[in-house]
Design an enzyme around this catalytic site. Structure first.
Site, short mmCIF file in Angstrom:
data_model
loop_
_atom_site.label_atom_id
_atom_site.label_comp_id
_atom_site.label_asym_id
_atom_site.label_seq_id
_atom_site.Cartn_x
_atom_site.Cartn_y
_atom_site.Cartn_z
N ASP A 181 2.20 -1.84 -17.85
CA ASP A 181 1.62 -2.42 -16.63
C ASP A 181 1.56 -3.93 -16.84
O ASP A 181 1.44 -4.40 -17.98
CB ASP A 181 0.20 -1.88 -16.40
CG ASP A 181 -0.19 -1.88 -14.93
OD1 ASP A 181 -0.37 -0.80 -14.35
OD2 ASP A 181 -0.30 -2.99 -14.34
N ASN A 182 1.64 -4.69 -15.75
CA ASN A 182 1.47 -6.15 -15.88
C ASN A 182 0.14 -6.62 -15.28
O ASN A 182 -0.12 -7.81 -15.20
CB ASN A 182 2.64 -6.90 -15.22
CG ASN A 182 2.64 -6.71 -13.71
OD1 ASN A 182 1.89 -5.87 -13.18
ND2 ASN A 182 3.46 -7.48 -13.02
N ASP A 193 6.27 -6.47 -17.57
CA ASP A 193 6.60 -6.50 -16.14
C ASP A 193 7.90 -5.74 -15.92
O ASP A 193 8.96 -6.17 -16.39
CB ASP A 193 6.74 -7.96 -15.70
CG ASP A 193 6.97 -8.08 -14.19
OD1 ASP A 193 7.14 -7.05 -13.53
OD2 ASP A 193 6.98 -9.22 -13.72
N TYR A 216 8.28 -2.24 3.21
CA TYR A 216 7.82 -1.29 2.19
C TYR A 216 8.56 0.05 2.32
O TYR A 216 9.12 0.56 1.36
CB TYR A 216 6.31 -1.09 2.36
CG TYR A 216 5.70 -0.05 1.46
CD1 TYR A 216 5.27 -0.36 0.18
CD2 TYR A 216 5.53 1.27 1.90
CE1 TYR A 216 4.71 0.61 -0.65
CE2 TYR A 216 4.97 2.24 1.10
CZ TYR A 216 4.56 1.90 -0.18
OH TYR A 216 4.01 2.87 -0.98
N SER A 225 7.38 7.46 -0.69
CA SER A 225 6.26 7.41 0.27
C SER A 225 6.64 8.06 1.59
O SER A 225 7.81 8.03 2.01
CB SER A 225 5.91 5.94 0.52
OG SER A 225 5.06 5.82 1.64
N LEU A 265 5.94 4.35 -11.35
CA LEU A 265 4.89 4.19 -10.33
C LEU A 265 4.57 2.73 -10.05
O LEU A 265 3.90 2.43 -9.06
CB LEU A 265 3.61 4.90 -10.80
CG LEU A 265 3.76 6.38 -11.18
CD1 LEU A 265 2.46 6.91 -11.78
CD2 LEU A 265 4.16 7.21 -9.98
N ILE A 323 -2.73 5.72 -9.18
CA ILE A 323 -2.03 6.98 -9.45
C ILE A 323 -1.56 7.02 -10.91
O ILE A 323 -1.61 8.06 -11.57
CB ILE A 323 -0.84 7.15 -8.48
CG1 ILE A 323 -1.35 7.25 -7.04
CG2 ILE A 323 -0.01 8.38 -8.83
CD1 ILE A 323 -0.27 7.28 -5.96
C1 UD2 Z 1 -0.58 4.94 4.49
C2 UD2 Z 1 -0.36 4.30 3.14
C3 UD2 Z 1 0.82 3.36 3.18
C4 UD2 Z 1 2.06 4.03 3.76
C5 UD2 Z 1 1.72 4.69 5.10
C6 UD2 Z 1 2.89 5.52 5.59
C7 UD2 Z 1 -2.51 4.09 2.02
C8 UD2 Z 1 -3.61 3.18 1.60
N1 UD2 Z 1 -1.55 3.54 2.75
O1 UD2 Z 1 -0.98 3.97 5.44
O2 UD2 Z 1 1.10 2.90 1.85
O3 UD2 Z 1 2.57 4.97 2.84
O4 UD2 Z 1 0.60 5.58 4.97
O5 UD2 Z 1 2.73 5.86 6.94
O6 UD2 Z 1 -2.48 5.27 1.70
N2 UD2 Z 1 -8.75 2.70 9.16
C9 UD2 Z 1 -9.98 2.60 9.79
N3 UD2 Z 1 -10.95 1.85 9.18
C10 UD2 Z 1 -10.76 1.21 7.99
C11 UD2 Z 1 -9.49 1.32 7.36
C12 UD2 Z 1 -8.51 2.08 7.99
O7 UD2 Z 1 -10.20 3.13 10.87
O8 UD2 Z 1 -11.70 0.55 7.50
C13 UD2 Z 1 -7.71 3.55 9.79
C14 UD2 Z 1 -6.36 2.90 9.98
O9 UD2 Z 1 -6.31 2.12 11.16
C15 UD2 Z 1 -5.47 4.14 10.03
C16 UD2 Z 1 -6.15 5.14 9.08
O10 UD2 Z 1 -7.47 4.66 8.91
O11 UD2 Z 1 -5.45 4.69 11.33
C17 UD2 Z 1 -5.49 5.24 7.74
O12 UD2 Z 1 -5.29 3.91 7.25
P1 UD2 Z 1 -4.86 3.61 5.73
O13 UD2 Z 1 -4.74 2.13 5.62
O14 UD2 Z 1 -5.74 4.31 4.77
O15 UD2 Z 1 -3.42 4.30 5.56
P2 UD2 Z 1 -2.10 4.32 6.49
O16 UD2 Z 1 -1.96 5.74 6.97
O17 UD2 Z 1 -2.11 3.24 7.50
#
Ligand code: UD2
Length: 317
Positions: free
Chosen positions: A32-33, A57, A147, A123, A79, A13
């Site tokens: 950035d580090n 850092d 987190y 987030s 960020l 981002i």
């Molecule tokens: C997102 C954010 C996280 C946090 C969270 C808040 C990202 C990368 N992560 O997590 O930081 O803010 O939201 O609720 O944006 N999946 C698959 N196959 C794969 C990988 C993932 O099916 O190979 C599924 C996973 O199980 C989930 C969905 O895709 O149901 C989204 O997964 P993610 O890791 O992209 O993001 P999320 O929503 O868990």
């Protein structure tokens, strides 16, 4: 034209935000580090005369404040972070240092050196499970990970400083951000970055669960625009808004779009749902429209098509 200090400038981002600020004529001081950021993300920025970079850092005591004292930015966009929910669960101490203590250093640097505005990368994880959808900013906050807890604590810290010392703090609650430069190399990388790489390599993707889970996917280009507005729009007061589209996309929908872009690739495989996976996540975008004048522009299908024609990010080096 403003001078804006961006922490985590070499990240996913951060680098898009830096590129947009420069394109709009602002000066950017990036730091950035390289813990997770990549030098190559700043290749375009490094060619611009308005860009300066410091390898630093943000979590090192005094480091940021020293730079802020020299640069006198009009705004800080913070960020830099530990970005993985799963990593925060594996390493909660590091999560505290990078996602809470660093925010205190940003607040303190802004207070000491009279920076007018701080934009913070919050987030959707602060809401946790079981909220009414689409989730509005006033909903109960019940984070279910270190987190999410750290992002919520940082919002409170920064907004408390805003109230006490008169700076403006804008908290940006990002939903599922996707787009070019997102690193697909970890099993916990964003699902779209993983899918984009697998399809480009001609390999089938794995869907955890039945694929009916939904997310509010927002393009990083839109997120960069939201950051630009939060940092530069005149007259903003402190507050927190969802940075989302208000549109819901299932993993099965994603597979259909990728399947059209890469017709030769085998159908997705299914694996058991991930423990702790949220089924549905969807944000209400109205407050960002009202407060920032921000509306997401990129439809998921268009963002995926762009990604399919962009080079796929290589693992961190
Ligand atoms: C997102 C954010 C996280 C946090 C969270 C808040 C990202 C990368 N992560 O997590 O930081 O803010 O939201 O609720 O944006 N999946 C698959 N196959 C794969 C990988 C993932 O099916 O190979 C599924 C996973 O199980 C989930 C969905 O895709 O149901 C989204 O997964 P993610 O890791 O992209 O993001 P999320 O929503 O868990």
């Amino acid at each position: 034209m403003a001078t804006i200090l961006v922490t985590g400038a070499a990240g996913f981002i951060g680098s898009h935000t830096t590129d947009l600020l420069l394109a709009e004529g602002h000066r950017v001081v990036g730091i950035d580090n390289f813990r997770t950021g990549r030098r190559e993300n700043l290749r375009d920025a490094a060619r611009q005369s308005g860009f300066a970079f410091h390898e630093l850092d943000v979590a090192a005591p005094g480091a940021l404040a020293g730079l802020v004292a020299r640069v006198h930015p009009d705004a800080i966009i913070h960020l830099a972070a530990l970005v993985s929910v799963q990593e925060s669960i594996a390493n909660p101490e590091l999560n505290f240092v990078l996602n809470v203590q660093a925010s205190q250093f940003v607040a303190e640097a802004a207070r000491l050196h009279r920076v007018g505005r701080v934009v913070f990368a919050s987030s959707a994880a602060i809401y946790g499970d079981g909220v009414e959808l689409p989730v509005r900013e006033g909903a109960a906050k019940r984070p279910v990970s270190p987190y999410g807890a750290a992002k919520l604590a940082s919002e409170d810290l920064l907004l408390g400083h805003a109230a006490a010392y008169g700076l403006t703090v804008r908290c940006q609650r990002y939903f599922n951000v996707f787009g070019p430069r997102q690193d697909p190399s970890s099993p916990y990388s964003g699902v779209i970055s993983i899918f984009a790489r697998r399809y480009a390599e001609g390999k089938p993707v794995t869907i955890f669960g039945d694929g009916r889970q939904t997310r509010d996917f927002i393009a990083v280009r839109d997120v960069a625009h939201a950051n630009l507005l939060a940092a530069t729009r005149p007259g903003l007061v402190s507050g927190a808004v969802n940075i989302c589209t208000g549109r819901s996309t299932s993993l099965l929908d994603l597979a259909v779009v990728f399947g059209r872009l890469y017709p030769g690739v085998a159908a997705p495989q299914h694996a058991p749902a991930r423990a702790g996976d949220i089924v549905h996540s969807l944000g209400a975008p109205g407050a960002a429209v009202a407060e920032l004048g921000f509306t997401a522009q990129v439809a998921v299908a268009d963002g995926l098509a762009e990604l399919a024609h962009a080079p796929v990010a290589s693992p961190s080096s």
